[in-house]
Design a protein around this motif. Sequence first.
Motif, PDB file in Angstrom:
ATOM      1  N   LYS A 161      58.354  35.973 -37.962  1.00  0.00           N
ATOM      2  CA  LYS A 161      57.324  36.931 -37.463  1.00  0.00           C
ATOM      3  C   LYS A 161      55.842  36.380 -38.010  1.00  0.00           C
ATOM      4  CE  LYS A 161      56.448  41.640 -37.123  1.00  0.00           C
ATOM      5  NZ  LYS A 161      55.034  41.699 -37.656  1.00  0.00           N
ATOM      6  N   GLU A 162      55.976  36.025 -39.141  1.00  0.00           N
ATOM      7  CA  GLU A 162      54.367  35.813 -40.031  1.00  0.00           C
ATOM      8  C   GLU A 162      54.038  34.602 -39.120  1.00  0.00           C
ATOM      9  OE1 GLU A 162      57.259  36.429 -41.678  1.00  0.00           O
ATOM     10  OE2 GLU A 162      56.621  38.320 -42.095  1.00  0.00           O
ATOM     11  N   THR A 163      54.478  33.635 -38.872  1.00  0.00           N
ATOM     12  CA  THR A 163      54.311  32.424 -38.309  1.00  0.00           C
ATOM     13  C   THR A 163      53.420  32.787 -36.917  1.00  0.00           C
ATOM     14  OG1 THR A 163      55.735  30.960 -39.358  1.00  0.00           O
ATOM     15  CG2 THR A 163      54.644  30.069 -37.480  1.00  0.00           C
ATOM     16  N   VAL A 164      54.498  33.492 -36.104  1.00  0.00           N
ATOM     17  CA  VAL A 164      53.903  33.951 -34.769  1.00  0.00           C
ATOM     18  C   VAL A 164      52.548  34.720 -34.983  1.00  0.00           C
ATOM     19  CG1 VAL A 164      54.622  35.356 -32.750  1.00  0.00           C
ATOM     20  CG2 VAL A 164      56.256  33.738 -33.714  1.00  0.00           C
ATOM     21  N   ASP A 165      52.539  35.808 -35.992  1.00  0.00           N
ATOM     22  CA  ASP A 165      51.353  36.283 -36.011  1.00  0.00           C
ATOM     23  C   ASP A 165      50.243  35.427 -36.543  1.00  0.00           C
ATOM     24  OD1 ASP A 165      52.617  39.016 -35.581  1.00  0.00           O
ATOM     25  OD2 ASP A 165      52.975  39.132 -37.738  1.00  0.00           O
ATOM     26  N   LYS A 166      50.420  34.353 -37.392  1.00  0.00           N
ATOM     27  CA  LYS A 166      49.382  33.674 -37.586  1.00  0.00           C
ATOM     28  C   LYS A 166      48.748  32.754 -36.266  1.00  0.00           C
ATOM     29  CE  LYS A 166      47.859  29.859 -40.430  1.00  0.00           C
ATOM     30  NZ  LYS A 166      48.195  29.028 -41.912  1.00  0.00           N
ATOM     31  N   ARG A 182      43.910  34.134 -30.680  1.00  0.00           N
ATOM     32  CA  ARG A 182      43.327  35.416 -30.117  1.00  0.00           C
ATOM     33  C   ARG A 182      44.271  36.079 -29.255  1.00  0.00           C
ATOM     34  NH1 ARG A 182      40.941  33.603 -34.060  1.00  0.00           N
ATOM     35  NH2 ARG A 182      38.617  33.595 -34.279  1.00  0.00           N
ATOM     36  N   LEU A 183      45.480  36.125 -29.476  1.00  0.00           N
ATOM     37  CA  LEU A 183      46.413  36.896 -28.598  1.00  0.00           C
ATOM     38  C   LEU A 183      46.890  38.001 -29.218  1.00  0.00           C
ATOM     39  CD1 LEU A 183      48.684  33.812 -27.578  1.00  0.00           C
ATOM     40  CD2 LEU A 183      46.711  34.879 -26.074  1.00  0.00           C
ATOM     41  N   GLU A 184      47.380  39.070 -28.606  1.00  0.00           N
ATOM     42  CA  GLU A 184      47.759  40.311 -29.041  1.00  0.00           C
ATOM     43  C   GLU A 184      49.212  40.411 -28.556  1.00  0.00           C
ATOM     44  OE1 GLU A 184      45.357  43.755 -28.580  1.00  0.00           O
ATOM     45  OE2 GLU A 184      43.440  42.863 -29.196  1.00  0.00           O
ATOM     46  N   GLU A 193      57.331  41.036 -27.517  1.00  0.00           N
ATOM     47  CA  GLU A 193      56.623  39.600 -27.060  1.00  0.00           C
ATOM     48  C   GLU A 193      57.032  38.507 -28.622  1.00  0.00           C
ATOM     49  OE1 GLU A 193      53.393  40.518 -23.808  1.00  0.00           O
ATOM     50  OE2 GLU A 193      52.816  41.217 -25.685  1.00  0.00           O
ATOM     51  N   LYS A 194      56.419  39.090 -29.552  1.00  0.00           N
ATOM     52  CA  LYS A 194      56.765  38.256 -30.770  1.00  0.00           C
ATOM     53  C   LYS A 194      58.143  37.762 -30.871  1.00  0.00           C
ATOM     54  CE  LYS A 194      53.032  40.593 -33.172  1.00  0.00           C
ATOM     55  NZ  LYS A 194      52.844  41.610 -34.296  1.00  0.00           N
TER      56      LYS A 194
END
Length: 96
Positions: free
Chosen positions: A5-10, A16-18, A23-24
């Motif tokens: 999850k942290e990699t996807v968040d980064k 610049r995606l929310e 979706e994550k």
Amino acid sequence: MTIDKETVDKIAHLARLELAEDEKQEMIKDMSRILDFMAKLNEVDTSGVEPLVYMTDEKNVLREDVIKQTITTHEALSNAPKHDENHFLVAKVIEK
């Protein structure tokens, strides 16, 4: 490399995606599949294979520039909202 999850968040932040939580989770699955595929490609023996520069041996055929229709300065300026005798007039956009 494992995708969490942290990699996807980064990556989402950099792009610049929310992303919503569901979706994550989908992104974690998709990115893991991509990395698995890349690992599979790394198993292929490519020794002796020349790097590919072009996809085809075809040459680009360019045509000659031919003037087909010309218009006068007056005709070109006739639809311009602002113009003088020979030029289009536009708002200044660059300050010096």
